[in-house]
Design a protein around this motif. Structure first.
Motif, PDB file in Angstrom:
ATOM      1  N   MET A   8       0.892  -1.297   0.168  1.00  0.00           N
ATOM      2  CA  MET A   8       0.347  -0.404  -0.120  1.00  0.00           C
ATOM      3  C   MET A   8       0.910   1.319   0.104  1.00  0.00           C
ATOM      4  SD  MET A   8      -3.275  -0.750  -0.107  1.00  0.00           S
ATOM      5  CE  MET A   8      -3.513   0.645  -0.070  1.00  0.00           C
ATOM      6  N   ARG A   9       1.796   1.457  -0.966  1.00  0.00           N
ATOM      7  CA  ARG A   9       2.682   2.127  -0.824  1.00  0.00           C
ATOM      8  C   ARG A   9       3.382   2.942  -1.936  1.00  0.00           C
ATOM      9  NH1 ARG A   9       7.908   0.916  -1.534  1.00  0.00           N
ATOM     10  NH2 ARG A   9       9.123  -0.804  -0.224  1.00  0.00           N
ATOM     11  N   ILE A  10       3.136   3.485  -2.796  1.00  0.00           N
ATOM     12  CA  ILE A  10       4.376   3.567  -4.037  1.00  0.00           C
ATOM     13  C   ILE A  10       5.501   4.815  -3.418  1.00  0.00           C
ATOM     14  CG2 ILE A  10       2.769   4.828  -4.745  1.00  0.00           C
ATOM     15  CD1 ILE A  10       3.569   4.012  -7.546  1.00  0.00           C
ATOM     16  N   ARG A  41      -2.325   6.562  -7.594  1.00  0.00           N
ATOM     17  CA  ARG A  41      -1.685   5.341  -6.151  1.00  0.00           C
ATOM     18  C   ARG A  41      -2.745   6.769  -4.930  1.00  0.00           C
ATOM     19  NH1 ARG A  41      -2.059  -0.157  -7.750  1.00  0.00           N
ATOM     20  NH2 ARG A  41      -0.349  -1.071  -8.374  1.00  0.00           N
ATOM     21  N   ARG A  42      -2.750   7.244  -5.286  1.00  0.00           N
ATOM     22  CA  ARG A  42      -2.902   8.532  -3.650  1.00  0.00           C
ATOM     23  C   ARG A  42      -4.179   8.400  -3.924  1.00  0.00           C
ATOM     24  NH1 ARG A  42      -0.812  13.537  -6.354  1.00  0.00           N
ATOM     25  NH2 ARG A  42       1.187  12.902  -6.021  1.00  0.00           N
ATOM     26  N   MET A  43      -5.396   8.276  -4.854  1.00  0.00           N
ATOM     27  CA  MET A  43      -6.521   8.307  -5.072  1.00  0.00           C
ATOM     28  C   MET A  43      -6.961   6.977  -4.390  1.00  0.00           C
ATOM     29  SD  MET A  43      -7.378  10.664  -8.000  1.00  0.00           S
ATOM     30  CE  MET A  43      -8.593  10.653  -7.863  1.00  0.00           C
ATOM     31  N   SER A  44      -5.563   5.496  -4.921  1.00  0.00           N
ATOM     32  CA  SER A  44      -6.168   4.562  -4.547  1.00  0.00           C
ATOM     33  C   SER A  44      -6.314   4.274  -2.898  1.00  0.00           C
ATOM     34  CB  SER A  44      -5.467   3.599  -5.214  1.00  0.00           C
ATOM     35  OG  SER A  44      -6.219   3.947  -7.140  1.00  0.00           O
ATOM     36  N   GLY A  45      -5.536   5.304  -1.957  1.00  0.00           N
ATOM     37  CA  GLY A  45      -5.522   5.119  -0.400  1.00  0.00           C
ATOM     38  C   GLY A  45      -3.543   4.482  -0.114  1.00  0.00           C
ATOM     39  N   TYR A  46      -3.182   4.519  -1.349  1.00  0.00           N
ATOM     40  CA  TYR A  46      -1.262   4.456  -1.246  1.00  0.00           C
ATOM     41  C   TYR A  46      -0.875   5.197  -0.155  1.00  0.00           C
ATOM     42  CZ  TYR A  46      -1.859   0.225  -3.952  1.00  0.00           C
ATOM     43  OH  TYR A  46      -1.642  -0.656  -4.643  1.00  0.00           O
ATOM     44  N   THR A 489      12.413   1.846  -3.949  1.00  0.00           N
ATOM     45  CA  THR A 489      10.864   2.176  -4.540  1.00  0.00           C
ATOM     46  C   THR A 489      10.631   1.249  -6.052  1.00  0.00           C
ATOM     47  OG1 THR A 489      11.959   2.685  -6.615  1.00  0.00           O
ATOM     48  CG2 THR A 489      12.574   4.599  -4.883  1.00  0.00           C
ATOM     49  N   SER A 490       9.173   1.963  -6.312  1.00  0.00           N
ATOM     50  CA  SER A 490       7.956   1.341  -6.545  1.00  0.00           C
ATOM     51  C   SER A 490       8.351   0.944  -8.267  1.00  0.00           C
ATOM     52  CB  SER A 490       6.818   0.931  -7.123  1.00  0.00           C
ATOM     53  OG  SER A 490       6.833   1.615  -4.816  1.00  0.00           O
ATOM     54  N   VAL A 491       8.731   1.853  -9.163  1.00  0.00           N
ATOM     55  CA  VAL A 491       9.170   1.663 -10.195  1.00  0.00           C
ATOM     56  C   VAL A 491       9.445   2.853 -10.550  1.00  0.00           C
ATOM     57  CG1 VAL A 491       6.469   2.998 -10.137  1.00  0.00           C
ATOM     58  CG2 VAL A 491       6.929   2.118 -12.571  1.00  0.00           C
ATOM     59  N   LEU A 492      10.250   2.800 -11.835  1.00  0.00           N
ATOM     60  CA  LEU A 492      10.827   3.930 -12.367  1.00  0.00           C
ATOM     61  C   LEU A 492      10.717   3.966 -14.254  1.00  0.00           C
ATOM     62  CD1 LEU A 492      13.935   5.410 -12.705  1.00  0.00           C
ATOM     63  CD2 LEU A 492      14.759   3.643 -13.765  1.00  0.00           C
ATOM     64  N   GLU A 493      10.464   4.973 -14.250  1.00  0.00           N
ATOM     65  CA  GLU A 493       9.594   5.620 -15.400  1.00  0.00           C
ATOM     66  C   GLU A 493      10.585   6.436 -16.205  1.00  0.00           C
ATOM     67  OE1 GLU A 493       7.845   6.875 -19.254  1.00  0.00           O
ATOM     68  OE2 GLU A 493       8.753   8.313 -17.603  1.00  0.00           O
ATOM     69  N   MET A 763      -8.026  14.921  -5.656  1.00  0.00           N
ATOM     70  CA  MET A 763      -6.895  15.069  -6.192  1.00  0.00           C
ATOM     71  C   MET A 763      -6.814  13.954  -4.394  1.00  0.00           C
ATOM     72  SD  MET A 763      -3.668  17.383  -5.577  1.00  0.00           S
ATOM     73  CE  MET A 763      -2.487  16.396  -5.896  1.00  0.00           C
ATOM     74  N   ILE A 764      -7.403  13.899  -3.644  1.00  0.00           N
ATOM     75  CA  ILE A 764      -7.258  14.125  -2.559  1.00  0.00           C
ATOM     76  C   ILE A 764      -8.922  12.731  -2.140  1.00  0.00           C
ATOM     77  CG2 ILE A 764      -6.149  14.836  -1.567  1.00  0.00           C
ATOM     78  CD1 ILE A 764      -7.939  16.595  -0.241  1.00  0.00           C
ATOM     79  N   CYS A 765      -9.494  12.488  -3.419  1.00  0.00           N
ATOM     80  CA  CYS A 765     -10.679  11.581  -3.383  1.00  0.00           C
ATOM     81  C   CYS A 765     -10.554  10.652  -4.250  1.00  0.00           C
ATOM     82  CB  CYS A 765     -11.690  12.623  -4.246  1.00  0.00           C
ATOM     83  SG  CYS A 765     -12.407  14.320  -4.239  1.00  0.00           S
TER      84      CYS A 765
END
Length: 943
Positions: A8-10, A41-46, A489-493, A763-765
């Motif tokens: 649950m973190r990104i 991810r932020r909106m998904s609760g991460y 970290t989760s992902v590198l783009e 953005m925080i919904c």
């Protein structure tokens, strides 16, 4: 619980742009993708972290500041002390650097700006020193005299992967930086060395005749019978008189073309060369660091640039009668990716990272099925990862610059040393975190000796500090809370073009110094080209500045930008012509949202994106449609409207049930696509729902509920209002990660529910998730038929004269099955509304087709008729029917061929055979429907 916390973190890092840089389209693509990920991810609760940073860009920044000092003060960096020059660079950085991060804000990048860092700030510099010391202490960093790739313009070594290799297929002239005249490449020049004692001559051939000034020997392959008798004899150098031994029982293993040095080993037994002796040849370096001939190469040519010396030397050989001609010679030319200079191989003492062991670890975490820790997306790049890491060379990390992290190594000069120059003696280097530590280590190495310490003047390759970035942005080498929480970290783009420059080095250093891989996934985006597939370049006039797309720019302003660049007159005219062709009216204002959405939508295009500005303009127009949808909704909801706590699908109208069901599918498709890094599919799912289902169908089909005075529509109106609000609220949240600006603005205008406090920002919904009770396959199936009927009616209408196309007319639907009849009878309101009919009549199979109508076949059981009040283009109608019928006939023929093939009944599963029989029956019925339509058309044409 720990695994759940990690799930649950990104966290992700922004690939640090150069401090000298301005926003280009590649940066915009990276920002658009990364911001989509982090907002979702932020909106998904991460627990979401996205860290910004800038790279000090050693070479690029030093060049910029040197040009500035030359222009403003007519001084070079050598007119300053090193510290004075570095101070000038810091002044420039503090005044002008970081422009790109400000530009990223314009794109809506929701980075944690409070954590902004710079690869040469105090914490990062501390980390770089620590990394160097630890790697040195583990034996992974060493100093050695080796052949390096030397850039004579930048006057520094560059790494192997900073060298581009251009194929030259024969003689050609190329413009090289620093030279007035084009330089010849792709030829093999032959010349003769006179032999000592008037024994004749020996002819040699080379692609770089200027390097003969440093020749120290002539090595002849032992199988070459022509010169075998000359073994042990000497040739005389025609320009410096040097005696060159001729060696005929050795194989040439390597020739350092840039210096003329020849390295040889025995052809057979290594201990059997000239009666057990190995030749030790003097190494002669004939080039200065700026690519000129030094005095070792002969006073006649001293001071000449290397390629000027090539011409002069050829002429001198001709005058001496030693020139023997040239022939075409295909070759590969090493070009510096930064300066476009032709790379010069030179022997230099440099610091290296031993990559073999750490490269194996980096290879395994991607390729080892039993212990894979990193997933590369798209997966085809894993093969390139394997190929490169299996053939990796040690990494030269020394750079001969002043701006950068000075190498934390000190040379010990003893008081009684005869040679005082740095590096004169082996075993004199000490590596330490600071000069005090270096002093203590030197005292232990040379107890009782008097000595002086001199820090290596070179700096580290910029990629060294960049390779530590995922660690250092989180506080490494300190044991910080951020490091414990967000590393790996989760992902590198990033772009696939720096997979090895940066990504591989981060993995190697992350594993070695951080104890784990630096990220779990690597997403490599395509490279952006222009609409014609060409690489973007100023000389073509096709470079697209993202800010120009956001704010708009005229053609004249585009021309002005070119004029302010450093293009020569010919290139400038060509570039202007390109701009006139591609942007005849300039670039219209599109806004950040349209640009972001277009870039993300393009990511399905393999390894290249052919960016067409008109597509961005199309998304800008779509943004206008979103505005209109909200405006319509606000007008229909009213000022005193309060959204519902919940919507119960069972009691709401058919169209409301349908839009919620397809919204559910859009949510599911979007989330699944985002989760699998299929960003284009996610964008398409959202766009299709908004455009083709909400705007084109639902908003149109519910209008009668608001315009009619019929009392039976009172409850439908309220249901439609509630469903519309749910759709807009959910749809805006679904779209927000892709289009943050417009979704924020429109969401703020929507009324909020009374049962919960309104969030400050969308953005925080919560990001939308599917609602099980919204699913309704039956309703969707019925609406599919409704839409197909409407499409056919609209197709007929398109054949009417232009002034008649918007008139309401009577429509008829002929149904050949009870199921179809039931659906059409129940959905007459929706069909009439969407097809703009004045009335609708449902006909049975035995009913006579209506006179005075045009016909269209919907499927095997449904045909539609539209009333005609004037003329219609009968030939056009016939042609449309013919094209559709031929397509159905092709499908039938293909299916029959497959079903009649040898072995079909034995090999094809029974359930597939049953499906094919049903499909064939359906096609046959549809063909009959077309034949009926043709007959109807023929009767109409006869009358």
């Amino acid at each position: 619980m720990e695994n759940l916390a990690e799930m649950m973190r990104i966290s992700q890092v922004l690939p640090p742009p150069n401090v000298t840089g301005a926003l280009h389209i590649g940066h915009a693509l990276t920002a658009a993708i990364q911001d989509t990920i982090i907002r979702w991810r932020r909106m998904s609760g991460y627990n979401a972290l996205w860290v910004p940073g800038m790279d000090h860009a050693g070479i690029a920044t030093q060049v910029v500041v040197e040009k500035k000092l030359k222009k403003e003060m007519n001084k070079t960096r050598h007119d300053f002390s090193r510290q004075e020059f570095v101070d000038e660079v810091w002044k420039w950085k503090n005044k002008y650097g970081g422009t790109i991060l400000k530009q990223l804000r314009r794109l809506g990048a929701s980075l944690d700006w409070s954590r902004e860092c710079f690869t040469m700030d105090e914490q990062r510099s501390k980390a770089v020193t620590e990394a160097f010391v630890r790697l040195y202490e583990e034996g992974l960093i060493y100093r050695e005299i080796r052949l390096v790739n030397w850039d004579t313009i930048l006057k520094t070594a560059i790494s192997d992967i900073e060298v581009l290799h251009d194929d030259v297929f024969g003689r050609e002239l190329r413009q090289i930086p620093g030279y007035k005249d084009p330089v010849e490449f792709g030829v093999l020049t032959s010349f003769a060395y006179p032999l000592e004692g008037d024994l004749g001559e020996i002819v040699v051939a080379t692609t770089r005749v200027e390097t003969m000034l440093g020749d120290t020997a002539i090595a002849v392959h032992p199988d070459d019978k022509r010169y075998k008798h000359l073994h042990g004899k000497f040739a005389i150098h025609p320009f410096n008189g040097r005696k060159l031994p001729i060696i005929c029982d050795a194989i040439l293993v390597d020739m350092h073309f840039g210096t003329g040095a020849v390295k040889i080993t025995p052809a057979h037994d290594p201990n059997d060369f000239e009666v057990g002796k190995r030749h030790n040849l003097e190494f002669i370096n004939i080039f200065t660091d700026d690519g000129k001939i030094n005095r070792n190469g002969g006073s006649e040519f001293a001071g000449m640039l290397r390629f000027e010396a090539r011409v002069a030397l050829t002429e001198a050989l001709k005058k001496k009668g030693l020139y023997r001609g040239f022939k075409d010679n295909p070759m590969r030319l090493g070009i510096c990716s930064r300066s476009q200079d032709v790379v010069e191989p030179l022997i230099k003492p440099q610091w290296y990272v031993n990559c073999k062991g750490i490269a194996k670890e980096a290879l395994d975490v991607v390729m080892n099925d039993d212990n894979r820790k990193i997933e590369i997306i798209p997966k085809q790049y894993a093969a390139e990862w394997k190929r490169w890491l299996e053939n990796i060379l040690d990494w030269c990390i020394s750079r001969q610059l002043w701006w950068g992290h000075q190498i934390p190594a000190w040379y010990v000069t003893l008081k009684d040393d005869e040679q005082k120059e740095i590096g004169s003696y082996n075993g004199r280097w000490v590596v330490a975190r600071n000069e005090k530590e270096a002093q203590e280590e030197a005292q232990q190495l040379f107890p009782g000796k008097q000595f002086q310490l001199s820090q290596d003047p070179d700096v580290l390759d910029t990629w060294f500090s960049s390779g530590l970035f995922p660690l250092t942005v989180l506080g490494w080498p300190d044991d910080t809370k951020d490091l414990r929480t967000f590393y790996p970290t989760s992902v590198l783009e990033t772009g696939h073009d720096i997979l090895f420059f940066w990504v591989a080095r981060m993995v190697m250093m992350g594993i070695k110094l951080g104890g784990d891989v630096p990220f779990r996934k690597v997403y490599l985006h395509p490279m952006i080209r222009d609409a014609h597939g060409r690489k973007m370049s100023k000389s073509l006039g096709n470079v697209i500045d993202p800010l120009d797309v956001i704010t708009g720019i005229t053609l004249e302003e585009l021309h002005k930008k070119l004029e302010e660049s450093n293009l020569d007159p010919t290139e400038l005219e060509k570039a202007k012509e390109g701009q006139v062709k591609d942007f005849p009216n300039g670039i219209p204002e599109c806004g950040a949202d349209a640009l972001r959405f277009a870039l993300v939508s393009y990511t399905s295009q393999s390894d290249k994106i052919n960016l067409d500005i008109q597509r961005v303009v199309g998304y800008r127009q779509w943004c206008n449609k979103l505005w209109n949808a909200i405006r319509f909704a606000m007008g229909k909801l009213g000022d005193d409207y309060t959204p519902p706590v919940d919507v119960v699908p069972d009691v709401i109208p058919f169209s409301c049930q349908w839009i919620l069901s397809v919204l559910n599918k859009a949510i599911s498709k979007t989330v699944l696509s985002l989760d699998s890094y299929e960003f284009s599919d996610a964008a398409t799912a959202i766009y299709s729902w908004w455009q083709f289902q909400l705007c084109d169908v639902f908003i149109e089909v519910i209008k009668p509920y608001f315009s009619s005075k019929d009392s039976e529509f009172v409850s439908e109106k309220k249901f439609a209002q509630d469903t519309l609000w749910v759709c807009l609220d959910t749809g805006l949240r679904l779209l927000h990660p892709f289009m943050p600006y417009i979704t924020e603005e429109l969401w703020q205008r929507l009324p909020s529910r009374s049962d919960c406090a309104r969030k400050e920002s969308i953005m925080i919904c919560d990001y939308p998730s599917t609602v099980e009770v919204w699913n309704n396959d039956t309703v969707e199936s019925e609406m599919d038929l409704v839409e197909a009927v409407v499409k056919s009616l609209r197709s007929i209408r398109s054949l009417l004269p232009a002034n008649e196309r918007h008139e309401r007319r009577s429509g008829f639907v002929l149904c050949r099955s009870n199921d179809a009849t039931g659906i059409i009878q129940r959905r007459q309101l929706e069909i009439s509304t969407l097809a703009s009919l004045s009335s609708i009549t449902v006909l049975g199979e035995n009913d006579v087709s209506p006179a005075g109508c045009a016909v269209s076949v919907v499927n095997e059981v449904v045909s539609v008729y539209l009333e005609l009040r004037g003329s219609i283009n009968a030939e056009a109608e016939r042609e449309k029917l013919k094209i559709k019928m031929e397509e159905i006939q092709k499908q039938r023929d293909s299916l029959e061929k497959m079903m009649n093939a040898s072995g079909y009944k034995e090999k094809v599963p029974a359930h597939i055979q049953e499906e094919n029989v049903a499909k064939l029956s359906s096609l046959m019925k549809e063909i009959l429907s077309f034949e009926e339509a043709f007959q109807h058309l023929e009767r109409k044409m006869e009358t």
